[in-house]
Design an enzyme around this catalytic site. Structure first.
Site, PDB file in Angstrom:
ATOM      1  N   GLY A 128      10.251  -3.582   7.348  1.00  0.00           N
ATOM      2  CA  GLY A 128       9.625  -4.788   7.910  1.00  0.00           C
ATOM      3  C   GLY A 128       8.196  -4.991   7.475  1.00  0.00           C
ATOM      4  N   LYS A 174      -6.750 -13.283   0.730  1.00  0.00           N
ATOM      5  CA  LYS A 174      -7.691 -12.469   1.505  1.00  0.00           C
ATOM      6  C   LYS A 174      -8.997 -12.286   0.739  1.00  0.00           C
ATOM      7  CE  LYS A 174      -3.936 -10.101   3.922  1.00  0.00           C
ATOM      8  NZ  LYS A 174      -2.963  -9.001   3.836  1.00  0.00           N
TER       9      LYS A 174
END
Ligand code: HSE
Length: 411
Positions: A182, A200
């Protein structure tokens, strides 16, 4: 009582609800009143869920409720997160987000609107998950001229590269493992192609250098083509391969790049393994600083978002911001930078081998028909011309070498 709403009840939104519930006493002590989660916007069916009573499907319920003072945007993506964030701000609600895509592309607009409305737009969780980096950069280091920012800002790719190095896994096996755990985004291409790191990096560049930097202007390469052989050659030569976001100031602007790099095992970023993130900021007064921690995940991301709640409530109208769009010349193309590069060739002829060795600073491997070298520093175009000149022995792999402080644009 402070009343808040969450947009999106997924991993991040669920984490915010958990922090608000589990750390309610701590927040009550801080604010001398309760923080109440009044609404959660999500179109899915949460019948039977402990929070089912708070689920709403229509954003206008939140927008029009004057009791809601803070909205946590945990939807991800640009639309409708942008429209909802703008509407919440214009309704005089502070907005807190972890949405790096939205901040990287529309942060300037959202901050300006927040300033006009006298509320906050806060995005500590958008870079580095739970790691404090946004406010340290915009507040604590504000007395510095920032000279560079370099970081491992994507946990998924760092996990993949770490698995490849530690377990000898192939790229595709390590990616499947990251997906099974995940870590990867819904679409893993944003992680593995460097897009997430690029967003970012742009947010940090905006804060460090004062202009919104368009991610489309950043040279951005991912890790799809990294092989076990690259990792093993790097290791034998004393390096690791890391996906770095790097931006540094030049005489007339900045030069950003996102790419896999060979980085010395002795460099502090080399020790950042698995899903961890590490971000280094160099300032002209403070020197080197380093921020390390969980760059993703429900609780770390929610930790940063609820930290922003405290900031929004204690300083409700002092937005952090960058006001202008960067002039064209400000963001320079990293192709002009001279890098040393690792290059691996398979079965070069004698003449090709001589040309490669002439252009090399070091030989890492020369056996079984494979020649791996460190090429002398070249800019991108010189490197392309050189590689074309020795065709057909085009390299199996070419990866830049990270050498802090040695990137000088060729005038
Ligand atoms: N996909 C991102 C990562 C999530 O792996 O770092 C956090 O931004």
């Amino acid at each position: 009582m402070i009343q808040v709403a969450i947009l999106g009840f997924g991993v991040v939104g669920g984490g915010v609800a958990k922090v608000l519930e589990e750390n309610a006493a701590l927040l009550r002590a801080r604010f001398q009143t309760d923080v109440s989660l009044k609404y959660i916007l999500d179109i899915r069916d949460f019948t039977g869920h402990a929070m089912a009573q708070r689920i709403v499907r229509d954003f206008s319920t939140i927008e029009k409720d004057p009791e809601i003072s803070v909205v946590f945007e945990a939807m991800g993506g640009v639309h409708p997160a942008l429209e909802y964030s703008l509407a919440a701000i214009r309704a005089h609600k502070s907005v807190i987000t972890s949405n790096k895509e939205l901040v990287a592309h529309h942060g300037q607009l959202l901050l300006r609107e927040a300033a006009t409305a006298g509320v906050r737009y806060l995005f500590e969780a958008s870079v580095g998950g739970g790691i404090p980096i946004i406010r340290p950069l915009s507040d604590c280091l504000a007395a510095n001229r920032v000279t560079s920012v370099t970081g491992i800002m994507n946990g998924t790719t760092n996990y993949i590269l770490t698995q490849m190095e530690k377990n000898g896994a192939s790229f595709s096996d390590a990616l499947s493992d990251a997906q099974a755990r995940g870590y990867a985004e819904r679409d893993p291409s944003a992680d593995i192609d460097g897009v997430d790191t690029c967003r970012k990096l742009c947010i940090l560049a905006d804060l460090a250098f004062g202009y919104q930097v368009d991610p489309a202007r950043v040279l951005c390469e991912g890790i799809r083509r990294i092989t076990e052989q690259d990792i093993s050659d790097a290791s034998d030569a004393g390096y690791r391969i890391k996906l770095l976001g790097h931006v540094r100031e030049t005489a007339s602007g900045i030069v950003p790049i996102v790419a896999p790099f060979f980085i010395k095992k002795t460099h502090i970023l080399s020790g950042v393994s698995g899903v961890f993130n590490g971000i280094g900021v160099v300032g002209n007064m403070v020197g080197e600083t380093m921020f390390f921690g969980h760059g993703a995940g429900s609780a770390p991301t929610a930790s940063a978002m609820v930290g922003d709640l405290i900031e929004a409530l204690e300083r409700p109208s002092t937005p952090v911001g960058w006001s202008d769009t960067a002039p064209d010349h400000f963001v320079q193309d990293a192709k002009t930078l001279a890098f040393s590069r690792y290059a691996r060739f398979v079965s070069p002829t004698k003449a090709q081998k001589e040309a490669i060795l002439d252009a090399a600073d070091a030989v890492l491997r020369d056996k079984d028909g494979t020649l791996s070298v460190i090429l002398k520093p070249m800019d991108a175009q010189t490197c392309e011309v050189f590689l074309a000149s020795i065709m057909p022995a085009s390299p199996e792999s070419v990866i830049r070498i990270f050498v802090p402080g040695e990137y000088v644009p060729e005038e």
